[in-house]
Write an enzyme that holds these catalytic residues in place. Sequence first.
Site, PDB file in Angstrom:
ATOM      1  N   HIS A 288      69.213  27.617  32.975  1.00 58.28           N
ATOM      2  CA  HIS A 288      68.049  27.033  33.630  1.00 58.28           C
ATOM      3  C   HIS A 288      67.493  25.893  32.793  1.00 58.28           C
ATOM      4  O   HIS A 288      67.400  26.000  31.570  1.00 58.28           O
ATOM      5  CB  HIS A 288      66.978  28.102  33.858  1.00 58.28           C
ATOM      6  CG  HIS A 288      66.022  27.730  34.957  1.00 58.28           C
ATOM      7  ND1 HIS A 288      65.054  26.778  34.792  1.00 58.28           N
ATOM      8  CD2 HIS A 288      65.919  28.161  36.236  1.00 58.28           C
ATOM      9  CE1 HIS A 288      64.373  26.647  35.929  1.00 58.28           C
ATOM     10  NE2 HIS A 288      64.880  27.475  36.825  1.00 58.28           N
ATOM     11  N   GLY A 321      68.113  24.685  38.331  1.00 62.97           N
ATOM     12  CA  GLY A 321      66.673  24.819  38.546  1.00 62.97           C
ATOM     13  C   GLY A 321      66.123  23.494  39.055  1.00 62.97           C
ATOM     14  O   GLY A 321      66.781  22.458  38.963  1.00 62.97           O
ATOM     15  N   GLU A 351      68.398  14.987  42.297  1.00 64.69           N
ATOM     16  CA  GLU A 351      68.053  15.802  43.479  1.00 64.69           C
ATOM     17  C   GLU A 351      66.541  15.644  43.696  1.00 64.69           C
ATOM     18  O   GLU A 351      65.765  16.572  43.495  1.00 64.69           O
ATOM     19  CB  GLU A 351      68.426  17.274  43.231  1.00 64.69           C
ATOM     20  CG  GLU A 351      68.264  18.176  44.456  1.00 64.69           C
ATOM     21  CD  GLU A 351      68.558  19.652  44.144  1.00 64.69           C
ATOM     22  OE1 GLU A 351      68.856  19.979  42.970  1.00 64.69           O
ATOM     23  OE2 GLU A 351      68.498  20.471  45.080  1.00 64.69           O
ATOM     24  N   HIS A 376      74.544  16.691  43.903  1.00 61.61           N
ATOM     25  CA  HIS A 376      73.574  16.081  44.821  1.00 61.61           C
ATOM     26  C   HIS A 376      73.595  14.550  44.772  1.00 61.61           C
ATOM     27  O   HIS A 376      73.894  13.909  45.758  1.00 61.61           O
ATOM     28  CB  HIS A 376      72.139  16.593  44.591  1.00 61.61           C
ATOM     29  CG  HIS A 376      71.995  18.040  44.892  1.00 61.61           C
ATOM     30  ND1 HIS A 376      71.971  18.525  46.171  1.00 61.61           N
ATOM     31  CD2 HIS A 376      71.898  19.123  44.082  1.00 61.61           C
ATOM     32  CE1 HIS A 376      71.854  19.846  46.145  1.00 61.61           C
ATOM     33  NE2 HIS A 376      71.817  20.236  44.888  1.00 61.61           N
ATOM     34  N   ASP A 434      73.748  26.795  48.172  1.00 57.83           N
ATOM     35  CA  ASP A 434      73.300  28.206  48.210  1.00 57.83           C
ATOM     36  C   ASP A 434      73.304  28.732  49.644  1.00 57.83           C
ATOM     37  O   ASP A 434      72.251  29.147  50.147  1.00 57.83           O
ATOM     38  CB  ASP A 434      71.873  28.315  47.662  1.00 57.83           C
ATOM     39  CG  ASP A 434      71.664  27.475  46.415  1.00 57.83           C
ATOM     40  OD1 ASP A 434      72.140  27.872  45.350  1.00 57.83           O
ATOM     41  OD2 ASP A 434      71.038  26.402  46.535  1.00 57.83           O
TER      42      ASP A 434
HETATM   43 ZN    ZN Z   1      73.013  23.218  42.994  1.00 61.69          ZN
END
Ligand code: ZN
Length: 507
Positions: A288, A321, A351, A376, A434
Amino acid sequence: MAFVSTTSVLFILFISISGKSIPNSYIENRINLIEREVDMQLGSELVLNDDEKLANEILMHWKQKEIEESFRNPQYFNFSKHYFDYKNDIPKSKVYQIIRGMPKGAVLHVHSSLMLSADRLLNLTYENNLYMCKNEIGDLQFRFSEDIPKWPCHTSWVLLSDLRSLGDATKFDESLKNYFTLFSGSSRGCDKIDINTIWRKFEKISNVISQLIIYRPVTEKFFYEALNEFYNDNIQYIEIRSGLKSLYELNGTVHDKLYMPRLYRDVAERFKRDHPDFVGVKLIVTRHRLKTDEEIRKTINLARQVKQEMPSFLAGFDLVGQEDLGRSLSDILPLLNEAKNDLKYYFHGGETNWYGTSTDENLFDAVLLGSKRIGHAYGLIKHPSLLMAVKQYDIALEVNVVSNAVLGLVHDVRNHPLATYLALGLPVVLSSDDPGVWGADPLSHDFYITFMGVASKRADLRLLKQLAINSIKYSTLDIKNKEALYSVFHTKWDVFIKQVLTLSTNL
Ligand SMILES: [Zn+2]
Ligand SMILES: *[C@@H]1O[C@H](CO)[C@@H](O)[C@H](O)[C@H]1NC(C)=O
Ligand SMILES: *[C@@H]1O[C@H](CO)[C@@H](O)[C@H](O)[C@H]1NC(C)=O
Ligand SMILES: *[C@@H]1O[C@H](CO)[C@@H](O)[C@H](O)[C@H]1NC(C)=O
């Protein structure tokens, strides 16, 4: 070559309509300009064989029909709405049905703990010895244990099977499922909220799921089921991103952090044995981005150990994260710079909609640190020098359209920067990030929405095929396994084309 004939028809029409008032040179210039763009689009270099050309006609018949209907009746156009409001209608689309059956090669950007659908996760809560409680703010806690867990908890620990048998089990399961997914049947509560709020909901779900799946026997079932869902969506190979969690046993034994990658590798091997047309899995170790230097250094060192022990399983390293709230790559630069010769990087970058911020500038560091691909790259469109760098160094962009829509970056996917990346022929791969959290197909929804809502109306089967080929090309497989993946893919592709040919355009 379908484009050439379309423009030739236009050419003839133009001359007859315009007569002598428009010079031929204008018309020729117009055709040349359009053709130059068409030739630049991703997929334009592919040459279709005769069967593929016929399949393309069928595909494009349905694509044009769906788009033209929407063009005339924009009030019914689904892709300018929230994904949750049209998700359940997608299976009705003929184009979707074709895409669903298409072999898609690899998924290169997915977080392993968020791969599995809420229904399958719910199934895992039927495992024995699962205790549940709620913390102060109403979040669920899970723990598998022989006796009542000793762990502190706000409410008391209760066996989940007891709770379920107290009342209406179906209702209980429905309410439990809400903890595993952002999708609740419509966009209510998810559209028009700010990006930090939606991310908070998202991270909550991610925490609940993690607690359920770090019990070793469940981890095994979970991962096998996840691979199965992807396999059934016509995916042949996966590079998962995952943190290294300490798995535990019923008697309380806690494994060290290298146990988990070994288990993932073994489950993937077992899945491959059961499904010889699945090529395998590799791991990108993550941490993270809110963690301290010390914590990140520990994970980097663990990733080095995974590489040493399982060199063919480890792909590399990434930070995860919400970028806007987490530390920027430049903030962690000394650490990342030091490890860059040991580990390949696959950084999330850009992102965000916040142009010129440190989040946005993660894109510069991702390129400078030699990231093999960028996750992204949503903000890349605003950086001309990076657009050139990405093309020059052949850095693949892992674009996740549904994720960007659900997590609030874009509200009408026609405005997604991917449209420009495709038009420029940049090295794009499509992925799903996800899918379990928003109830998407492992990859088919992302392909369908990109094809219909993001790409040009002119983009055809060649785009779809190129995206699948890119997923193989930009994977980190060695030459031998890449060849194996290409071979499995092409065999499946030929079968797919034959299947499309059995569809009639007059249905
Ligand atoms: Zn991702
Ligand atoms: C949009 O959703 C409606 C149902 O609400 C469906 O009938 C229609 O086919 C969908 N349109 C497209 C273009 O997918
Ligand atoms: C869970 O899924 C497995 C495999 O699909 C199935 O055999 C089992 O019956 C399911 N269990 C429950 C409680 O639904
Ligand atoms: C705990 O359970 C695991 C898995 O069943 C077993 O391998 C281990 O030996 C057990 N440890 C103890 C201390 O009982």
